[in-house]
Structures are given as C-alpha cells and as structure tokens.
Write an enzyme that holds these catalytic residues in place. Structure first.
Site, PDB file in Angstrom:
ATOM      1  N   TYR A  31      -5.580 -13.643  11.992  1.00  0.00           N
ATOM      2  CA  TYR A  31      -4.838 -12.383  12.165  1.00  0.00           C
ATOM      3  C   TYR A  31      -4.434 -12.293  13.632  1.00  0.00           C
ATOM      4  O   TYR A  31      -5.016 -11.557  14.411  1.00  0.00           O
ATOM      5  CB  TYR A  31      -5.731 -11.217  11.747  1.00  0.00           C
TER       6      TYR A  31
ATOM      7  N   SER B 245       0.250  -8.195  -0.543  1.00  0.00           N
ATOM      8  CA  SER B 245       1.550  -7.540  -0.334  1.00  0.00           C
ATOM      9  C   SER B 245       2.515  -8.556   0.258  1.00  0.00           C
ATOM     10  O   SER B 245       2.136  -9.661   0.630  1.00  0.00           O
ATOM     11  CB  SER B 245       1.390  -6.390   0.647  1.00  0.00           C
ATOM     12  N   ARG B 246       3.771  -8.143   0.380  1.00  0.00           N
ATOM     13  CA  ARG B 246       4.765  -9.008   1.004  1.00  0.00           C
ATOM     14  C   ARG B 246       4.361  -9.351   2.447  1.00  0.00           C
ATOM     15  O   ARG B 246       4.414 -10.502   2.868  1.00  0.00           O
ATOM     16  CB  ARG B 246       6.123  -8.296   0.969  1.00  0.00           C
ATOM     17  N   ALA B 247       3.967  -8.320   3.198  1.00  0.00           N
ATOM     18  CA  ALA B 247       3.588  -8.532   4.597  1.00  0.00           C
ATOM     19  C   ALA B 247       2.379  -9.460   4.697  1.00  0.00           C
ATOM     20  O   ALA B 247       2.326 -10.343   5.558  1.00  0.00           O
ATOM     21  CB  ALA B 247       3.292  -7.198   5.271  1.00  0.00           C
TER      22      ALA B 247
ATOM     23  N   ASP C 126      14.056   2.371  11.230  1.00  0.00           N
ATOM     24  CA  ASP C 126      13.453   1.290  12.009  1.00  0.00           C
ATOM     25  C   ASP C 126      12.560   1.923  13.050  1.00  0.00           C
ATOM     26  O   ASP C 126      13.029   2.493  14.040  1.00  0.00           O
ATOM     27  CB  ASP C 126      14.490   0.368  12.661  1.00  0.00           C
TER      28      ASP C 126
ATOM     29  N   LYS D 219      -4.051  -3.122  15.792  1.00  0.00           N
ATOM     30  CA  LYS D 219      -4.895  -2.296  14.917  1.00  0.00           C
ATOM     31  C   LYS D 219      -5.975  -1.561  15.720  1.00  0.00           C
ATOM     32  O   LYS D 219      -6.352  -0.438  15.394  1.00  0.00           O
ATOM     33  CB  LYS D 219      -5.512  -3.152  13.809  1.00  0.00           C
TER      34      LYS D 219
ATOM     35  N   TYR E  81      -6.825  -2.389   9.692  1.00  0.00           N
ATOM     36  CA  TYR E  81      -7.516  -3.571   9.163  1.00  0.00           C
ATOM     37  C   TYR E  81      -8.702  -3.905  10.055  1.00  0.00           C
ATOM     38  O   TYR E  81      -8.624  -3.773  11.282  1.00  0.00           O
ATOM     39  CB  TYR E  81      -6.519  -4.746   9.079  1.00  0.00           C
TER      40      TYR E  81
ATOM     41  N   TYR F 199       0.820  -1.214   0.000  1.00  0.00           N
ATOM     42  CA  TYR F 199       0.000   0.000   0.000  1.00  0.00           C
ATOM     43  C   TYR F 199       0.855   1.267   0.000  1.00  0.00           C
ATOM     44  O   TYR F 199       0.483   2.278  -0.594  1.00  0.00           O
ATOM     45  CB  TYR F 199      -0.954  -0.004   1.198  1.00  0.00           C
TER      46      TYR F 199
ATOM     47  N   LEU G 199       3.205   0.684   7.745  1.00  0.00           N
ATOM     48  CA  LEU G 199       4.050  -0.424   8.211  1.00  0.00           C
ATOM     49  C   LEU G 199       3.418  -1.144   9.389  1.00  0.00           C
ATOM     50  O   LEU G 199       2.643  -0.573  10.155  1.00  0.00           O
ATOM     51  CB  LEU G 199       5.438   0.101   8.585  1.00  0.00           C
TER      52      LEU G 199
ATOM     53  N   LEU H   6      -2.557   2.944   7.987  1.00  0.00           N
ATOM     54  CA  LEU H   6      -3.338   1.850   7.397  1.00  0.00           C
ATOM     55  C   LEU H   6      -3.765   0.886   8.489  1.00  0.00           C
ATOM     56  O   LEU H   6      -2.931   0.437   9.273  1.00  0.00           O
ATOM     57  CB  LEU H   6      -2.489   1.068   6.387  1.00  0.00           C
TER      58      LEU H   6
HETATM   59  P1  NAI Z   1       4.159  -4.174   2.917  1.00  0.00           P
HETATM   60  O1  NAI Z   1       5.003  -5.380   3.152  1.00  0.00           O
HETATM   61  O2  NAI Z   1       4.213  -3.519   1.585  1.00  0.00           O
HETATM   62  O3  NAI Z   1       4.444  -3.040   3.998  1.00  0.00           O
HETATM   63  C1  NAI Z   1       4.872  -3.248   5.301  1.00  0.00           C
HETATM   64  C2  NAI Z   1       6.186  -2.520   5.444  1.00  0.00           C
HETATM   65  O4  NAI Z   1       6.542  -2.376   6.812  1.00  0.00           O
HETATM   66  C3  NAI Z   1       7.361  -3.237   4.771  1.00  0.00           C
HETATM   67  O5  NAI Z   1       7.955  -2.375   3.819  1.00  0.00           O
HETATM   68  C4  NAI Z   1       8.319  -3.503   5.932  1.00  0.00           C
HETATM   69  O6  NAI Z   1       9.662  -3.429   5.534  1.00  0.00           O
HETATM   70  C5  NAI Z   1       7.943  -2.374   6.874  1.00  0.00           C
HETATM   71  N1  NAI Z   1       8.357  -2.557   8.275  1.00  0.00           N
HETATM   72  C6  NAI Z   1       8.165  -3.614   9.088  1.00  0.00           C
HETATM   73  N2  NAI Z   1       8.692  -3.374  10.301  1.00  0.00           N
HETATM   74  C7  NAI Z   1       9.221  -2.124  10.255  1.00  0.00           C
HETATM   75  C8  NAI Z   1       9.931  -1.309  11.189  1.00  0.00           C
HETATM   76  N3  NAI Z   1      10.186  -1.748  12.437  1.00  0.00           N
HETATM   77  N4  NAI Z   1      10.340  -0.084  10.804  1.00  0.00           N
HETATM   78  C9  NAI Z   1      10.098   0.363   9.561  1.00  0.00           C
HETATM   79  N5  NAI Z   1       9.441  -0.357   8.628  1.00  0.00           N
HETATM   80  C10 NAI Z   1       9.010  -1.592   8.973  1.00  0.00           C
HETATM   81  O7  NAI Z   1       2.677  -4.640   3.277  1.00  0.00           O
HETATM   82  P2  NAI Z   1       1.268  -3.882   3.300  1.00  0.00           P
HETATM   83  O8  NAI Z   1       0.277  -4.980   3.430  1.00  0.00           O
HETATM   84  O9  NAI Z   1       1.131  -2.947   2.187  1.00  0.00           O
HETATM   85  O10 NAI Z   1       1.287  -3.114   4.683  1.00  0.00           O
HETATM   86  C11 NAI Z   1       1.151  -1.717   4.819  1.00  0.00           C
HETATM   87  C12 NAI Z   1       0.092  -1.401   5.861  1.00  0.00           C
HETATM   88  O11 NAI Z   1      -1.183  -1.786   5.361  1.00  0.00           O
HETATM   89  C13 NAI Z   1       0.284  -2.131   7.185  1.00  0.00           C
HETATM   90  O12 NAI Z   1      -0.051  -1.280   8.259  1.00  0.00           O
HETATM   91  C14 NAI Z   1      -0.759  -3.232   7.085  1.00  0.00           C
HETATM   92  O13 NAI Z   1      -1.167  -3.724   8.336  1.00  0.00           O
HETATM   93  C15 NAI Z   1      -1.871  -2.493   6.374  1.00  0.00           C
HETATM   94  N6  NAI Z   1      -2.942  -3.313   5.798  1.00  0.00           N
HETATM   95  C16 NAI Z   1      -2.648  -4.300   4.885  1.00  0.00           C
HETATM   96  C17 NAI Z   1      -3.657  -5.089   4.364  1.00  0.00           C
HETATM   97  C18 NAI Z   1      -3.349  -6.162   3.355  1.00  0.00           C
HETATM   98  O14 NAI Z   1      -4.206  -7.002   3.075  1.00  0.00           O
HETATM   99  N7  NAI Z   1      -2.171  -6.183   2.768  1.00  0.00           N
HETATM  100  C19 NAI Z   1      -5.064  -4.909   4.758  1.00  0.00           C
HETATM  101  C20 NAI Z   1      -5.273  -3.803   5.684  1.00  0.00           C
HETATM  102  C21 NAI Z   1      -4.240  -3.072   6.195  1.00  0.00           C
END
Ligand code: NAI
Length: 286
Positions: free
Chosen positions: A182, A222-224, A73, A190, A172, A16, A121, A170
């Site tokens: 989850y 996404s990766r996460a 971080d 969250k 959920y 995202y 993140l 972001l």
């Molecule tokens: P993503 O993998 O693209 O983003 C997560 C990022 O957090 C990664 O780039 C990772 O390197 C970074 N990260 C983890 N620990 C960290 C730290 N200590 N310091 C700095 N960066 C750190 O995955 P996504 O899914 O796009 O996640 C972005 C947000 O969206 C998150 O808050 C996630 O919970 C939320 N979200 C995602 C959903 C999904 O289905 N993918 C649904 C609803 C919310």
C-alpha cells in the site's frame, strides 16, 4: 422529512460508496452522488441503460433512486485552481462546475441543504511503488486526492449541513500498521485522514453541530483496490487470520455508515470505527 445525503466517490456498483448509498437509501435517505469527471459518462450511461438495476435492489424490493449525479474532481477547490491542460481535456470540457466549491454551490442551489456527507474516494498515482521509492509528486498527489479532498469537501459542505448532520470517510489500517504494497504515500494519506477526522470533529462539531467519523474498512474487491494489485491476497489474509472468518461484504460497511450517520450514533464523533471482521485487533496471524 427524510435525510439528504451527498456521497462523493461513486463511479460503479462495486465500491464502498455504492454500498453506503444503498444502506442510506434503505434507511429512507435521498441520495445525491458526486462522480469523478473522467468516469462520469460511463457511470451515467450505465445507470440509464439499467446496467446497475440488479444492484439497485433494496431490502424492500424497490430500486435505489439517485436523485442527481454531480460531476466532481475533488483535487480542485475552485475554477482558478484548474490547470489549462485539464480545462481543455476532452473528458473535462464536456462537464462544468465540478470543483468542490462549485459542487457545494450547485447542491445548495438545487436542494438548499444536506444532512449526510460521505467521502468515499482515494487516488495515489504511485500506489504500487514502495514509499521509499515514491516521488514528491506522487506523495503529494496521494495526499491531495485522498486526504485534503476531505478537508475541502467538509469545508464547503459543512455550511449547508443541517445541525445534527454527520460526515463519514473511509480509511484503511495501513495508516497505523505496516501493510506492504500500500505504497505511493497512500499509507501517509490515510494517517492524515484519520488525524484530520479528530480535528475536524472538534471544529465542525463546535461550529456546525455536525459529527465527523471515519470507517476503517477491511479489504473489498473494488475498482480502486484491484488497481493496487494485492487485493486478493489481502482478502485471503483476512479470511485466514481475522476473528470472523468470512468475506467482508460492502453492505456491512454500508450498514455501519448508515448507523454512524443516524441519530443512533448521536454521541459518536472523532472516531475511527473498524468494520473489518476484527482483523485490526489481531497481534499475530494464526
Ligand atoms: P472505488 O473505486 O469504488 O472508489 C474510489 C472512487 O474515487 C472512484 O469512484 C473514483 O472515480 C473516485 N475518485 C478518484 N479520484 C477522484 C477525484 N480526484 N475526485 C473525485 N473522485 C475521485 O473504490 P473503493 O475501494 O470503494 O474506495 C472507496 C474508499 O474506501 C477509498 O477511500 C478507499 O481508500 C477506501 N477503502 C477501500 C478498501 C478496499 O479494500 N477496497 C479498504 C479500506 C478503505
């Protein structure tokens, strides 16, 4: 002058954060990125080698420019907070000034101010464990990386945000409804993030004149999300049950974020905005 955005939580072009950066760039914003230290090397290398060029294309045909990538971080606020084993870790020792306070200072030094802060993140080491089996360590780590990280970012960036600025995170639906799978305290994290959105909207609104909102996003591969392990099931469930039966694209969340960050949303703060094809409104699946 165009707006300047700092987006924390981009390490590839699938999440995202990347989509939000693109929507903001398409609307004319300058893009600064905070990338998790262990992921920094591969992200910068891929960026340099053109691996993301296809996904950098904006609606007008130009490529999104990232003005600067900062190592970050968000689990550490100041250098004093960093334990020795992390300091000496090879992946961390190669970078410097990556605690939240130092990143905010660097951004101030480099650019003076920002207008938009995005927190995209999350991390929960025990996310695949049910809450009932989650350790104290896992629970607190989820809260630290996924909730307090936002309090800390806003705490350190708000003083360099221009009045009228906006901040977005972001979240959920697992914060308020039962989403089996989850786990690890991520649902709790969250819930904290959403509650904090309200309190921070009040405090940052009064003190700095900035808005604080969170987007409750539908499922994205996404990766996460892939690391959690149930993302395909969640996407299928949404396709089957949501009012809008289409796959959610990251761009749709990016566009909502661009709206919330813009003057078009100048009276919206403290809100949880659902960008999920309407799934949150369903009571039962049909
Ligand atoms: P993503 O993998 O693209 O983003 C997560 C990022 O957090 C990664 O780039 C990772 O390197 C970074 N990260 C983890 N620990 C960290 C730290 N200590 N310091 C700095 N960066 C750190 O995955 P996504 O899914 O796009 O996640 C972005 C947000 O969206 C998150 O808050 C996630 O919970 C939320 N979200 C995602 C959903 C999904 O289905 N993918 C649904 C609803 C919310």
């Amino acid at each position: 002058r165009g707006k300047r955005a700092f987006i924390a939580g981009i390490a590839d072009d699938n999440g995202y954060g990347w989509a939000i950066a693109k929507s903001l760039a398409a609307a004319g914003a300058e893009i600064l990125v905070g990338t998790w230290v262990p992921a920094l090397n591969i992200f910068e290398t891929s960026l340099r080698r053109g691996k993301f060029d296809e996904s950098r294309v904006l609606p007008d045909g130009s490529l999104m420019e990232i003005t600067k990538v900062y190592p970050l971080d968000a689990v550490y606020d100041t250098p004093e907070d960093v334990p020795e084993d992390v300091k000496s870790n090879k992946r961390y020792a190669g970078s410097s000034k990556w605690t939240v306070k130092e990143v905010a200072e660097s951004v101030k030094e480099d650019f003076g101010s920002i207008d938009i802060l995005v927190h995209s993140l999350a991390n929960g080491p025990e996310v695949s464990k049910p809450l009932l089996e989650t350790s104290r360590y896992g629970y607190l780590a989820a809260i630290s990386a996924s909730s307090y990280s936002y309090v800390s970012l806003l705490q350190h960036f708000a003083p360099i945000m221009n009045p009228g600025g906006a901040s977005i995170s972001l979240t959920y639906i697992a914060s308020e409804r039962i989403i089996p799978g989850y786990g690890g305290g991520m649902s709790s994290a969250k819930a904290a993030l959403e509650s904090d959105t309200q309190v921070l909207a009040f405090e940052a609104g009064r003190k700095h004149g900035i808005r604080v909102n969170t987007i409750s996003a539908g499922p994205l591969r996404s990766r996460a999300a892939k690391a959690i392990g149930f993302i395909d099931m969640m996407i299928d469930y949404s396709l089957e049950n949501a009012p809008l039966q289409k796959e959610l694209s990251a761009e749709e969340v990016g566009n909502a974020a661009a709206f919330l960050a813009s003057p078009l949303a100048s009276a919206i703060t403290g809100a949880v905005v659902y960008v999920d094809n309407g799934l949150n409104a369903m009571g039962v699946g049909v």
